[in-house]
Design an enzyme around this catalytic site. Structure first.
Site, mmCIF file in Angstrom:
data_model
loop_
_atom_site.group_PDB
_atom_site.id
_atom_site.type_symbol
_atom_site.label_atom_id
_atom_site.label_comp_id
_atom_site.label_asym_id
_atom_site.label_seq_id
_atom_site.Cartn_x
_atom_site.Cartn_y
_atom_site.Cartn_z
ATOM 1 N N ARG A 148 44.870 -5.112 45.474
ATOM 2 C CA ARG A 148 45.006 -6.202 46.455
ATOM 3 C C ARG A 148 46.480 -6.506 46.708
ATOM 4 O O ARG A 148 46.907 -6.678 47.849
ATOM 5 C CB ARG A 148 44.267 -7.449 45.961
ATOM 6 N N GLN A 180 33.544 -6.123 48.178
ATOM 7 C CA GLN A 180 34.737 -5.398 48.638
ATOM 8 C C GLN A 180 34.866 -5.406 50.159
ATOM 9 O O GLN A 180 35.967 -5.415 50.699
ATOM 10 C CB GLN A 180 34.699 -3.944 48.150
ATOM 11 N N ASP A 220 31.016 -5.331 36.198
ATOM 12 C CA ASP A 220 31.748 -4.182 35.648
ATOM 13 C C ASP A 220 31.680 -4.155 34.128
ATOM 14 O O ASP A 220 32.079 -3.167 33.505
ATOM 15 C CB ASP A 220 33.218 -4.194 36.104
ATOM 16 N N ARG A 258 33.636 4.034 33.503
ATOM 17 C CA ARG A 258 32.974 3.009 32.682
ATOM 18 C C ARG A 258 31.866 3.605 31.807
ATOM 19 O O ARG A 258 31.542 3.059 30.757
ATOM 20 C CB ARG A 258 32.434 1.876 33.549
#
Ligand code: DC
Length: 648
Positions: free
Chosen positions: A29, A173, A313, A387
């Protein structure tokens, strides 16, 4: 064959103070805002990983100048002073969802022809909602491949702005990308988020970064954001450590009962994933939040039901932790993670199952039903998902033989993941403060006797077979014509006789090595072993025996839990019921395989349900599955753990 990384279990609780990389979400960002700003910004503690490299490369294609300082600690970003203006270019967002979803709106407010594509897995991820939203603002976007997916061509001629409605149901997003482009729309933008917004904290995080680069945003009603057409100003921006990356380190503390501190984070962080520590606290860990650090200490972990919609997440991290809880953990609110790097619910369930954990999947989440007895060594697939690799690695802290395939996928967000995890290994000096005993417990047929004997030989230390003691008392009872159920009398006899267990077993100087293995002893020993008074007498002898001999390898059912809970190394040796039955069947052929299996299951039940010292996995025991291993390899592994060597 795929390259894998075989991980070494921790034999002591995880311990340490660590730095984790800057947040991917903040870095990408900040890069977009700095790239559109009017001048040069400095971004410190940025994350350098696949996703942020993809963003930097995309911005450079658009003409943004990005210079990293010598030691890679900060980035200088000289922005475009407004929207991009270029004749015709192609941008490859690689595998990065945020890069593609942030860049498309950023070029839509510019001028020129832009083609945005990515690697195959990214091209499969949904883009439909953002295309619809941008078109409603007048953007000219064509789908070059499958409808609603990358690659996209944007024929840009600036955007006027106005009012739009964006669905927040699939991915925040999309909304974040459009919000970040909004200060460059001629009239600014009013954005209404519709439906249940997944990952709302990410929207807050986006607004926070935008404001730091001079954007003006008001929030007149829940889900409504009004962005003024101010453009962006350059800023000095410090990227907070990534809370999702930190989740693995906190999980390591929880799983091993250790204490891990992560620098630079606190509970007041705007990152949604910081809430992961609340869940750990709920299931039994202790959380200590300072101004500049967050620390988690593990404890026995209980079960529970948790909605991870806002911090999805960390769902895989929690699923891995759940394998070590004492009751089921239900994760809900995460149906949308099926459309991430991979179908994360399916992938996690599949890989946990490979390691012996039972999982129920649902549209909206999963329930993990822990049973540490069933944990197995396995080769773990990672599905190009960082992940998957990081969360499944957590199983290796307590379970031997966990091999992570394609481990490099961690580069996406945490290139030094394995080194940082490894730094939490507490390489205790074996002989300082703890009893120099290797405790080997486990169910019948797991291979304890053979392995304990060979390991003792291999290390040149004594071997203590505690089962032989219970067998000797049983034989003495039978010889004396005593009823084994007569608790008091059996205990008195146990106290009176002298038992020597070495390469041969003697009662009062008489060799009984063969007789204690007889059928009658086998049938009666469970009753003797369930006698609390007998256990008190024998446990005291076992302790004295090991201490007087200077330590060694001691096998039984309660060594790590009751006899030597502070043993230097605790092993829980196990194997599938089928393998254990087959081993016993091959040893003695007077019963059918089915009968042997039934007997093993009933012994598991008796050993683990008796009142006194039931067979349990000790805190911090390394679970070693021998189902697919040879005796030699298991002995070698235990020797390595004893010497604190890490598998290379
Ligand atoms: O390991 P083994 O089969 O020789 O053990 C004989 C019995 O003693 C078995 O029923 C389990 C019990 N036992 C126990 O309760 N505690 C120990 N430390 C060792 C054995």
């Amino acid at each position: 064959m795929k390259a894998g990384r075989l991980l070494t279990p921790f034999i002591s609780p995880a311990k340490g103070i660590v730095d984790v990389p800057g947040s991917k979400s903040f870095t990408n960002r900040a890069l977009i805002c700095a790239g559109l700003a009017d001048g040069t910004s400095v971004i410190e503690n940025f994350l350098m990983a696949d996703d942020t490299e993809a963003m930097i490369a995309a911005l450079e294609d658009l003409g943004v100048l990005v210079i990293a300082d010598e030691n890679g600690g900060s980035l200088q970003v000289t922005g475009l002073s407004g929207p991009p203006a270029i004749s015709d270019i192609s941008i490859n967002a690689r595998l990065s969802g945020t890069t593609s979803r942030f860049i498309v709106p950023a070029v839509a407010v510019g001028r020129g022809k832009f083609t945005i594509s990515g690697e195959a897995p990214l091209m499969r991820r949904p883009f439909h909602d953002q295309i619809v939203a941008l078109r409603s603002l007048g953007a000219n976007i064509s789908e070059l491949g499958e409808a609603g997916c990358l690659p996209l061509k944007v024929d840009a001629n600036g955007l006027e702005g106005g009012t739009i409605h964006v669905s927040g149901e699939k991915s925040s997003q999309f909304a974040s990308g459009i919000l970040m482009a909004a200060p460059l729309m001629k009239n600014g933008l009013t954005l209404h988020l519709e439906g249940a917004v997944v990952s709302r904290p990410y929207i807050e995080l986006t607004l926070d970064v935008m404001r730091r680069f001079g954007a003006e945003i008001s929030n007149p009603a829940d889900g409504t954001y009004v962005v003024s057409p101010t453009g962006y100003q350059p800023a000095e921006y410090y990227v907070e450590p990534d809370a999702s990356a930190a989740s693995y380190m906190f999980a390591a503390a929880a799983i091993t009962g250790g204490t891990v501190r992560v620098n630079g984070l606190s509970r007041s962080s705007k990152q949604g994933d910081i809430k992961f520590v609340d869940v750990l606290e709920d299931i039994g860990a202790t959380v200590h939040s300072g101004d500049t650090f967050l620390e988690v200490s593990g404890g026995p972990l209980s079960g529970g039901k948790f909605d991870l919609k806002d911090f999805s997440d960390t769902a895989q991290t929690l699923a891995a932790v759940a394998a070590f809880a004492s009751a089921p953990i239900e994760i809900e609110g995460i149906g949308f993670i099926k459309a991430k790097e991979t179908d994360r619910i399916e992938a996690m369930a599949t890989e946990l199952e490979r390691c012996g954990v039972s999982v129920n999947r649902s549209q909206n989440g999963m329930v993990i039903n822990p049973n540490q007895w069933a944990l197995r060594s396995a080769q773990v697939e990672t599905y190009d998902d960082h992940r998957m690799a990081m969360s499944m690695s957590l199983l290796s802290l307590r379970v031997s033989g966990i091999e992570i395939l394609d481990p490099e996928c961690v580069d996406k967000t945490f290139p030094k993941f394995f080194e940082v995890l490894e730094s939490l290994r507490d390489n205790n000096d074996f002989f300082s403060g703890t009893t120099p005993v290797i405790a080997i417990d486990g169910p019948a047929g797991a291979g304890k006797s053979t392995i304990a004997k060979l390991l003792a030989e291999h290390l040149g230390v004594p071997h203590f077979d505690t089962g032989a003691m219970y067998r000797a008392v049983t034989l003495a009872c039978l010889d004396a014509g005593l009823d084994v159920e007569n608790v008091q009398a059996v205990a008195l006899l146990a106290k009176k006789i002298e038992i020597r267990v070495g390469s041969r077993v003697q009662i009062d100087g008489v060799d009984v090595s063969e007789r204690i293995r007889g059928i009658e002893v086998g049938q009666n020993v469970s009753a003797v072993a369930a006698n609390s008074l007998v256990r008190t007498i024998l446990v005291e002898r076992q302790r004295r025996w090991a201490i007087e001999s200077g330590g060694g390898v001691m096998e039984g059912r309660d060594i790590g839990t009751a006899v030597f809970p502070d043993a230097a190394l605790k092993i829980f040796l196990t194997a599938t019921v089928d393998v254990r039955a087959k081993r016993r069947f091959d040893e003695k052929s007077d019963q059918s395989l089915e009968q042997v299996k039934k007997e093993i299951l009933s012994r598991d039940e008796t050993d683990s349900s008796r009142q006194d010292s039931p067979l349990r996995i000790a805190a911090n025991a390394v679970i070693v599955d021998t189902s697919n291993s040879t005796i030699g390899r298991t002995v070698e592994l235990l020797g390595m753990l004893f010497r604190s060597e890490v598998i290379q």
